[in-house]
Design a protein around this motif. Sequence first.
Motif, mmCIF file in Angstrom:
data_model
loop_
_atom_site.group_PDB
_atom_site.id
_atom_site.type_symbol
_atom_site.label_atom_id
_atom_site.label_comp_id
_atom_site.label_asym_id
_atom_site.label_seq_id
_atom_site.Cartn_x
_atom_site.Cartn_y
_atom_site.Cartn_z
ATOM 1 N N THR A 96 -1.357 9.525 7.579
ATOM 2 C CA THR A 96 -0.105 9.360 6.830
ATOM 3 C C THR A 96 -0.272 8.408 5.645
ATOM 4 O OG1 THR A 96 0.648 7.557 8.277
ATOM 5 C CG2 THR A 96 1.272 9.800 8.892
ATOM 6 N N LEU A 97 -1.360 7.630 5.632
ATOM 7 C CA LEU A 97 -1.599 6.719 4.511
ATOM 8 C C LEU A 97 -1.782 7.481 3.201
ATOM 9 C CD1 LEU A 97 -4.055 4.152 6.149
ATOM 10 C CD2 LEU A 97 -1.601 3.872 5.730
ATOM 11 N N PHE A 98 -2.196 8.742 3.296
ATOM 12 C CA PHE A 98 -2.390 9.529 2.069
ATOM 13 C C PHE A 98 -1.067 9.774 1.340
ATOM 14 C CE2 PHE A 98 -6.350 10.649 4.298
ATOM 15 C CZ PHE A 98 -7.260 10.410 3.268
ATOM 16 N N LEU A 99 0.062 9.710 2.064
ATOM 17 C CA LEU A 99 1.360 9.824 1.414
ATOM 18 C C LEU A 99 1.553 8.717 0.385
ATOM 19 C CD1 LEU A 99 3.538 10.556 4.576
ATOM 20 C CD2 LEU A 99 3.054 12.177 2.714
ATOM 21 N N TRP A 107 4.207 2.005 -1.783
ATOM 22 C CA TRP A 107 3.524 1.207 -0.765
ATOM 23 C C TRP A 107 4.456 0.221 -0.068
ATOM 24 C CZ3 TRP A 107 -1.094 2.045 1.334
ATOM 25 C CH2 TRP A 107 -2.005 2.851 0.636
ATOM 26 N N LYS A 108 5.503 -0.218 -0.733
ATOM 27 C CA LYS A 108 6.398 -1.199 -0.125
ATOM 28 C C LYS A 108 7.107 -0.653 1.113
ATOM 29 C CE LYS A 108 10.475 -0.073 -2.995
ATOM 30 N NZ LYS A 108 11.481 -0.608 -3.926
ATOM 31 N N LEU A 109 7.153 0.669 1.250
ATOM 32 C CA LEU A 109 7.805 1.279 2.403
ATOM 33 C C LEU A 109 6.853 1.540 3.567
ATOM 34 C CD1 LEU A 109 10.152 3.941 0.729
ATOM 35 C CD2 LEU A 109 10.750 1.669 1.579
ATOM 36 N N LEU A 110 5.555 1.255 3.395
ATOM 37 C CA LEU A 110 4.577 1.578 4.432
ATOM 38 C C LEU A 110 4.871 0.926 5.786
ATOM 39 C CD1 LEU A 110 1.966 2.916 5.369
ATOM 40 C CD2 LEU A 110 0.697 0.964 4.427
#
Length: 413
Positions: A96-99, A107-110
């Motif tokens: 899911t990091l590819f999103l 990135w702030k929503l990771l």
Amino acid sequence: MKFILIRLSNIGLRGTTLVSKFFLIFLLARYLEPSELGLYGLLTVTISYVLFLLGLDFYVYANREVLKADVAVRGRLLKSEAALWGGLYTAILPLTLFLFVFELLPWKLLPWFLCLLVLEHITQELNRLLVILSRQLVASWILFFRAGAWCLVVIALMGAEPEYRTLETVMTAWVLGAFVALGIGFVVIVRSGIGGWKLPIDWAWVRKGIRIALPMLVATLALRAFYTVDRYWFEELVGLDVLGAYVLFIGMCNALLSFMDAGVFTFFNPALISANANQDAKVFREKFRQMLIQTVGLVIGFSLVAWYVVDPLLRWLDRPLYLEYQYLFGWLLLGNALFVMSMVPHYGLYARGHDKPLVISHLVGLVVFVATTALITPHTSDLAVPFGLISGFGFILFWKTLQFYRLTPPNWR
């Protein structure tokens, strides 16, 4: 009388959840920038989509098996299902990091994304399990804390203090609500008297379930792609600000499906499955007829009310952008009504064990959606996605209805 009271309580809880989510969308539309509302919409649909990969739609097989199994061994099946989840988490969460790498989400929503993904999956599976075990009232409480109670908290905070009118407030409340729902679900399962927890994991049962669930997963992913691809495609065509209006309108329309799940499908699905298992054509026919009548009535009633209240609600928001794109609402309402109606033959086919027509309808329906949207885009970018949804859902309704009529004996329908 007890059944009626339980059903009324269930509808009350789910109705409160529905109303809470409904008003939350409007409050966010009032206090957040349209681009922030659009971002919130992208986050929620992405979480909803990845949830199916984490669960592999295994519940389609597992819940029917758990319902048939003796209470003394159900724990082994649930333990085996949990082992499958562990493996899926290990494989899918890193992907899911590819999103974020490809900037589909910022990135702030990771951290919020990963936390909510796990919490939402576990509480969703607990909810489904309790529904199939005819513990609908407890399932409604879990759903209330998972998707309703925290909305009420956000509504109160945002209404009272301007400093809380941020996307971070929404994320924090969502996580806390999911934690409460998780705690309730675990307590109920532990106290349910289910045995077999100490038995070894049944990997053969898991493998069999995967083989059965995978076709349904493909169908589910195709169906959910409608409500995931549409947001990203719409953003690409008209921008993040206008996506905020789309998220608002589609959120209003989806309230119908949430209410149907709470007040109709949640009750009739187990009844249809049981009637089929008992080879009781009379009960199956009666329950299916009741589900059809209630669905048609509620779809018509909801659509009429929504059509007449949308304009004053949008004027209350006092944001010109939403009024400018109000014409989108009618088309989205039509598409959503077609989708809800398709769930009637869907549950009839599912209860009878006819999964293949469901898979075909979702896959072909997705192709119809994509093709229609692509063909219309050069002519009208803002209506391409809504028209694509109408075409795709219209095909799904037609195909499921046809297959239910073809595959169900006359005395069963």
